[in-house]
Design an enzyme around this catalytic site. Structure first.
Site, PDB file in Angstrom:
ATOM      1  N   HIS A  67     -19.270  56.504  14.544  1.00 29.17           N
ATOM      2  CA  HIS A  67     -17.872  56.952  14.492  1.00 29.17           C
ATOM      3  C   HIS A  67     -17.304  57.118  15.888  1.00 29.17           C
ATOM      4  CE1 HIS A  67     -18.903  61.240  15.413  1.00 29.17           C
ATOM      5  NE2 HIS A  67     -20.000  60.978  14.727  1.00 29.17           N
ATOM      6  N   ASP A  69     -14.407  58.929  16.288  1.00 26.91           N
ATOM      7  CA  ASP A  69     -13.676  60.199  16.337  1.00 26.91           C
ATOM      8  C   ASP A  69     -14.574  61.326  16.835  1.00 26.91           C
ATOM      9  OD1 ASP A  69     -15.056  59.850  13.807  1.00 26.91           O
ATOM     10  OD2 ASP A  69     -14.068  61.666  13.090  1.00 26.91           O
ATOM     11  N   ASP A 100     -22.124  62.982  20.710  1.00 24.91           N
ATOM     12  CA  ASP A 100     -21.723  62.821  19.298  1.00 24.91           C
ATOM     13  C   ASP A 100     -20.374  62.113  19.202  1.00 24.91           C
ATOM     14  OD1 ASP A 100     -21.637  63.088  16.550  1.00 24.91           O
ATOM     15  OD2 ASP A 100     -21.104  65.202  16.582  1.00 24.91           O
ATOM     16  N   GLU A 134     -15.421  60.417  10.562  1.00 26.60           N
ATOM     17  CA  GLU A 134     -16.676  61.102  10.239  1.00 26.60           C
ATOM     18  C   GLU A 134     -16.588  62.606  10.439  1.00 26.60           C
ATOM     19  OE1 GLU A 134     -20.724  62.691  10.432  1.00 26.60           O
ATOM     20  OE2 GLU A 134     -19.183  62.766  11.997  1.00 26.60           O
ATOM     21  N   GLU A 135     -15.865  63.049  11.465  1.00 23.51           N
ATOM     22  CA  GLU A 135     -15.793  64.474  11.769  1.00 23.51           C
ATOM     23  C   GLU A 135     -14.740  65.199  10.934  1.00 23.51           C
ATOM     24  OE1 GLU A 135     -17.996  65.771  13.391  1.00 23.51           O
ATOM     25  OE2 GLU A 135     -18.639  64.612  15.132  1.00 23.51           O
ATOM     26  N   GLU A 163     -26.191  59.058  14.890  1.00 23.73           N
ATOM     27  CA  GLU A 163     -26.023  60.505  15.022  1.00 23.73           C
ATOM     28  C   GLU A 163     -27.066  61.082  15.981  1.00 23.73           C
ATOM     29  OE1 GLU A 163     -23.683  62.441  14.057  1.00 23.73           O
ATOM     30  OE2 GLU A 163     -22.617  61.036  12.765  1.00 23.73           O
TER      31      GLU A 163
END
Length: 376
Positions: A67, A69, A100, A134-135, A163
Site C-alpha cells: 500500500h 497510503d 510501513d 490499507e490504513e 507489511e
C-alpha cells in the site's frame, strides 16, 4: 542516497499520501514496472487508487502486494525531522511510511528489476497489487481489486505482502497467517430517569455490567499450534447525558474479537447472543467482520522465504500469526499462499517512524532470493 532502493524509498516517502490519497506514488511505481514489460491496469474505486500490474499471461502467478497510503503524522512539531521530508541520519531513514510500507515497496521494485534482468525468460508471471486504502476503511482497495480479478478468473498463486513483520532485526519474524477480526457494536436500552428515583428508571449500565463481566471472563478457545487463544476486548463504552443526576437511557459498547481458526465468526456471534440473552437485556447488536483468520501452511512459498532469509540474514526466521490484520486477509481466501515479510515494525504509526537504511538493501536482496527460489 547510496542505493536505488534507498532513492526510491526517499521519493515515495516525500509524497504525503495519507489514506486514501496516493499522491502519485502508484504512477511512479507504474513507470518502473512498465519499463520491465508489465501491463498496467489502474483501478479507481470511489476515492481509492489501486494499481494491478502483471508481466506475462496465463502462467503461475507470483505477486507482491502493498500500500502507498500512510497514517497521518500527527503534530509535525513532535517529529525530529519533517515527516514528509525523508531524512537519512545515523544510518536510519526517517519519514512517515519508511517502515510501513514505502520502504518495502521500494525493495520490491528493485528486487524485481534485478530479477528480470537476470531471468528475463522465467516460466512464471509476476504481479503487483498496490492500493491506497490499507490504513483506512479497507473497502475500495485490495478487497475490490481481488473481487475484480476473481470475476474474470484471474488468480494469485503466491503472494508476499510487504507489511513490516520483523521484530528486532530484519527477517527474524514473518507472518504466515493472521487472526480473524470481528467487531460488535452493542446498544443496551434502559429507561432514563432521575438518580434520586431509581425505581422509576432502569439503568442499562447496571444491566450490562454482569453480562460484560461474563464476556471478559469467557474462555472462547485455547488456540492451536499456529494461533494463540481467541481474545475479547472492549474498545469503547459511552452512556449518560453528561449530567450527574440523570440515569442514562442507553449504553453503547464496542468490542472486538481477535479469533483463531478454532472458531468461526458465526460461532462467536451465537455464543455472545446466548450470554446477552441469559442476562435478559434489551439490546441491539450489529457485527462487522473485518477479516477471517488465514494460515499459509508449509509449502513452496514458506520454504522459499525461509531459505531466502537464511541465505541473506544468516539465521532461521520465526513463523507467526500474531499482530493485527493486513490486506493478506483478502488475498488468502482465494486460495493463494500468502506471507508477510518486511522491515522492523518498532516505529510504525509512531512519531519519528524510521527504518535502518541498510535493511532496505537487504530486504531487496531477500525479495530477490524469494523470487529466485520460488520461480526458477
Amino acid at each position: 542516497m547510496s542505493s536505488e532502493t534507498l532513492k526510491l524509498a526517499h521519493d515515495l516517502i516525500s509524497r504525503p499520501s495519507i489514506t486514501p490519497e496516493d499522491e502519485g506514488c502508484q504512477e511512479l511505481i507504474g513507470q518502473r514496472l512498465a519499463a520491465l514489460g508489465f501491463n498496467l491496469e489502474p483501478m479507481l474505486f470511489e476515492d481509492t487508487s489501486n494499481l494491478w500490474a502483471r508481466r506475462g499471461q496465463g502462467r503461475k502467478l507470483f505477486c507482491f502486494a502493498g500500500h502507498t497510503d500512510v497514517v497521518p503524522p500527527g503534530d509535525v512539531n513532535d517529529w525530529r525531522f519533517p515527516p514528509f521530508q525523508p531524512t537519512l541520519h545515523d544510518g536510519y531513514l526517517y519519514g512517515r511510511g519508511a517502515a510501513d510500507m514505502k520502504g518495502s515497496l521500494a525493495a520490491m521494485i528493485t528486487a524485481t528489476e534485478r530479477f528480470i534482468e537476470d531471468y528475463p525468460n522465467v516460466d512464471a508471471d509476476i504481479g503487483f497489487l498496490i492500493t491506497s486504502d490499507e490504513e483506512g476503511p479497507f473497502v475500495n482497495g485490495t478487497k475490490r481489486v481481488i473481487e475484480t480479478l476473481q470475476a474474470r478468473n484471474e488468480s494469485i498463486d503466491w503472494c508476499i505482502v510487504g507489511e513490516p513483520s520483523s521484530t528486532d532485526m530484519l527477517g527474524d519474524v514473518v507472518k504466515n497467517g493472521r487472526r480473524g477480526s470481528l467487531t460488535g457494536d452493542l446498544t443496551v436500552l434502559g429507561i432514563q430517569g432521575h438518580v434520586a428515583y431509581p425505581h422509576l428508571a432502569q439503568n442499562p449500565v447496571h444491566d450490562l455490567a454482569p453480562a460484560l463481566s461474563e464476556l471478559t471472563k469467557e474462555t472462547w478457545d485455547n488456540g492451536n499450534a499456529s494461533f494463540p487463544p481467541t481474545t475479547f476486548q472492549v474498545s469503547n463504552i459511552q452512556a449518560g447525558t453528561g449530567a450527574g443526576n440523570v440515569i442514562p437511557g442507553r449504553v453503547d459498547t464496542q468490542f472486538n474479537f481477535r479469533f483463531s481458526t478454532e472458531l468461526t465468526a458465526e460461532e462467536i456471534k451465537q455464543r455472545v447472543a446466548v450470554i446477552l440473552d441469559r442476562h435478559e437485556l434489551k439490546y441491539h447488536l450489529q457485527w462487522k467482520l473485518n477479516g477471517p483468520p488465514f494460515l499459509t501452511e508449509s509449502g513452496k512459498l514458506v520454504e522459499a522465504v525461509q531459505s531466502a532469509i537464511e541465505h541473506e540474514c544468516g539465521f532461521s526466521t520465526v513463523l507467526s500469526t500474531a499482530g493485527g490484520t493486513s490486506d493478506g486477509r483478502f488475498i488468502a481466501p482465494t486460495g493463494a499462499q500468502v506471507i508477510e515479510l518486511g522491515p522492523v515494525n518498532a516505529t510504525i504509526h509512531k512519531v519519528n517512524e524510521c527504518v535502518k537504511a541498510s535493511d532496505l538493501d537487504k530486504l531487496s536482496e531477500v525479495y530477490y532470493r524469494c523470487m529466485e527460489k520460488l520461480l526458477c
